[in-house]
Motif scaffolding. Structure first.
Motif, PDB file in Angstrom:
ATOM      1  N   ALA A   3       0.811  -1.120   0.009  1.00 12.30           N
ATOM      2  CA  ALA A   3      -0.075  -0.181  -0.262  1.00 12.30           C
ATOM      3  C   ALA A   3       0.875   1.224  -0.097  1.00 12.30           C
ATOM      4  O   ALA A   3       0.546   2.278  -0.605  1.00 12.30           O
ATOM      5  N   GLY A   4       1.825   1.100   0.728  1.00  8.83           N
ATOM      6  CA  GLY A   4       2.917   2.352   0.745  1.00  8.83           C
ATOM      7  C   GLY A   4       3.730   2.537  -0.405  1.00  8.83           C
ATOM      8  O   GLY A   4       3.791   3.679  -0.939  1.00  8.83           O
ATOM      9  N   LEU A   5       4.116   1.505  -1.170  1.00  6.22           N
ATOM     10  CA  LEU A   5       4.832   1.668  -2.295  1.00  6.22           C
ATOM     11  C   LEU A   5       3.934   2.185  -3.523  1.00  6.22           C
ATOM     12  O   LEU A   5       4.047   3.277  -4.153  1.00  6.22           O
ATOM     13  N   LEU A   6       2.439   1.744  -3.591  1.00  8.05           N
ATOM     14  CA  LEU A   6       1.452   2.387  -4.329  1.00  8.05           C
ATOM     15  C   LEU A   6       1.044   3.793  -4.229  1.00  8.05           C
ATOM     16  O   LEU A   6       0.650   4.804  -4.998  1.00  8.05           O
ATOM     17  N   THR A   7       1.225   4.183  -2.963  1.00  7.69           N
ATOM     18  CA  THR A   7       1.057   5.719  -2.423  1.00  7.69           C
ATOM     19  C   THR A   7       1.905   6.414  -2.929  1.00  7.69           C
ATOM     20  O   THR A   7       1.848   7.378  -3.390  1.00  7.69           O
ATOM     21  N   GLY A   8       3.083   6.135  -2.825  1.00  9.05           N
ATOM     22  CA  GLY A   8       4.369   6.804  -3.128  1.00  9.05           C
ATOM     23  C   GLY A   8       4.550   7.194  -4.788  1.00  9.05           C
ATOM     24  O   GLY A   8       4.772   7.938  -5.151  1.00  9.05           O
ATOM     25  N   MET A   9       3.815   5.998  -5.413  1.00 10.56           N
ATOM     26  CA  MET A   9       3.721   6.094  -6.898  1.00 10.56           C
ATOM     27  C   MET A   9       2.723   6.879  -7.265  1.00 10.56           C
ATOM     28  O   MET A   9       2.707   7.356  -8.761  1.00 10.56           O
ATOM     29  N   THR A  10       1.649   6.715  -6.772  1.00  7.93           N
ATOM     30  CA  THR A  10       0.163   7.436  -7.291  1.00  7.93           C
ATOM     31  C   THR A  10      -0.433   8.309  -6.324  1.00  7.93           C
ATOM     32  O   THR A  10      -1.534   8.862  -6.841  1.00  7.93           O
ATOM     33  N   GLY A  11      -0.048   8.186  -5.001  1.00  6.09           N
ATOM     34  CA  GLY A  11      -0.708   9.337  -4.289  1.00  6.09           C
ATOM     35  C   GLY A  11      -1.891   8.706  -3.366  1.00  6.09           C
ATOM     36  O   GLY A  11      -2.643   9.351  -2.312  1.00  6.09           O
ATOM     37  N   SER A  12      -2.408   7.588  -3.796  1.00  9.91           N
ATOM     38  CA  SER A  12      -3.694   6.809  -3.482  1.00  9.91           C
ATOM     39  C   SER A  12      -3.213   5.834  -2.254  1.00  9.91           C
ATOM     40  O   SER A  12      -2.623   4.930  -2.740  1.00  9.91           O
ATOM     41  N   PHE A  13      -3.545   5.881  -0.976  1.00 13.09           N
ATOM     42  CA  PHE A  13      -3.349   4.899   0.004  1.00 13.09           C
ATOM     43  C   PHE A  13      -4.739   3.810   0.195  1.00 13.09           C
ATOM     44  O   PHE A  13      -4.600   2.671   0.638  1.00 13.09           O
ATOM     45  N   LEU A  14      -5.596   3.892  -0.814  1.00  9.50           N
ATOM     46  CA  LEU A  14      -6.834   3.166  -0.756  1.00  9.50           C
ATOM     47  C   LEU A  14      -6.562   1.722  -1.009  1.00  9.50           C
ATOM     48  O   LEU A  14      -7.141   0.859  -0.103  1.00  9.50           O
ATOM     49  N   MET A  15      -5.911   1.196  -2.001  1.00  8.14           N
ATOM     50  CA  MET A  15      -5.451  -0.180  -2.357  1.00  8.14           C
ATOM     51  C   MET A  15      -4.194  -0.562  -2.175  1.00  8.14           C
ATOM     52  O   MET A  15      -3.290   0.146  -2.322  1.00  8.14           O
ATOM     53  N   PRO A  16      -4.199  -1.915  -1.526  1.00 14.04           N
ATOM     54  CA  PRO A  16      -4.838  -2.576  -0.731  1.00 14.04           C
ATOM     55  C   PRO A  16      -5.158  -2.456   0.539  1.00 14.04           C
ATOM     56  O   PRO A  16      -5.634  -3.571   1.148  1.00 14.04           O
ATOM     57  N   ALA A  17      -4.888  -1.177   1.079  1.00 17.55           N
ATOM     58  CA  ALA A  17      -5.160  -1.110   2.814  1.00 17.55           C
ATOM     59  C   ALA A  17      -6.402  -1.132   2.916  1.00 17.55           C
ATOM     60  O   ALA A  17      -6.627  -1.864   4.083  1.00 17.55           O
ATOM     61  N   ALA A  18      -7.518  -0.576   2.309  1.00 16.25           N
ATOM     62  CA  ALA A  18      -8.815  -0.565   3.002  1.00 16.25           C
ATOM     63  C   ALA A  18      -9.230  -1.880   2.814  1.00 16.25           C
ATOM     64  O   ALA A  18     -10.044  -2.359   4.067  1.00 16.25           O
TER      65      ALA A  18
END
Length: 250
Positions: free
Chosen positions: A142-157
């Motif tokens: 989830a953090g890796l995707l947040t750093g790349m796209t700004g969205s923490f939604l997937m797969p965290a939620a």
């Protein structure tokens, strides 16, 4: 120097108002909705910089206000620590990547989120033994995707929902995760030269409309069936995701 004309300013204010409205109704989704809308017309790194301050402000309130903070931290600290490290790594990838392709990745995440929600098929609940290794794995992803796209939604939620936490634990746990990931994203973007001071200051403009949207969304949530409205929101996010993905990969 980054400048905005009247139409662009209206788009930015409208995006934060709509995103705050969604967060007021659903309890999450402000950065994802903001990025989905802003990335339709602006480069993804700019959109990510613009959403930093409103996301931090709203998640400070969500994560710190309530009785479940300490229990949530005790349960989720491996997930949260991995999310921070993953976000810093993802921000480094962002600095070296094609912003259009990353906006397409954001689109795919929106499509996946909408598809899971509309299908009504949650992730299976892991055992406590599985949770020990799943939490850092999912948090890091989830953090890796947040750093790349700004969205923490997937797969965290979906993962936190699968843990079947008490509602307040989920709300504050997700809020802490989003707060820490957004802080790490800001640090990573600043270190990579992707956070110009004027863009950071422009982000302050989104705070008031975000809180206004949250207030209205909270009222709507109390006045209408929650499931129906979430269906509409998820369908709309899926359509935005399809457009972003088509623009990047079509």
């Amino acid at each position: 120097m980054i400048s905005f004309d009247l139409a662009e300013t209206a788009l930015v204010l409208g995006a934060f108002t709509v995103a705050g409205f969604v967060k007021g109704v659903a309890g999450f989704g402000l950065p994802t909705v903001t990025l989905g809308l802003l990335a339709l017309t602006r480069p993804l790194p700019e959109a990510m910089a613009l959403m930093l301050v409103p996301t931090l402000a709203t998640n400070v309130w969500q994560s710190l206000v309530g009785p479940a903070l300490v229990p949530a931290l005790r349960r989720l600290w491996p997930f949260l620590a991995a999310a921070v490290l993953g976000t810093l790594a993802g921000a480094g990838i962002l600095a070296r990547s094609d912003a259009v392709l990353l906006s397409g990745l954001l689109g795919l995440l929106l499509i996946a989120s909408a598809a899971l929600a509309l299908a009504g098929r949650p992730m299976p609940t892991p055992s406590r033994e599985q949770e020990r290794w799943l939490s850092p794995l999912i948090g890091g992803t989830a953090g890796l995707l947040t750093g790349m796209t700004g969205s923490f939604l997937m797969p965290a939620a979906p993962y936190l929902a699968a843990l079947k936490l008490p509602p307040q634990h989920f709300v504050q746990g997700f809020g802490v995760g989003a707060l820490l990931a957004t802080l790490a994203l800001g640090i990573g973007m600043a270190g990579a030269g992707l956070l110009p001071p004027d863009l950071g200051l422009a982000s302050l403009v989104g705070v008031a409309p975000a809180f206004l949207g949250m207030a209205v969304g909270t009222r709507v949530r109390r006045a209408m069936p929650d499931a129906r409205f979430r269906t509409v929101i998820q369908a709309a996010l899926g359509l935005v995701g399809l457009w972003l993905a088509f623009r990047a990969f079509g």
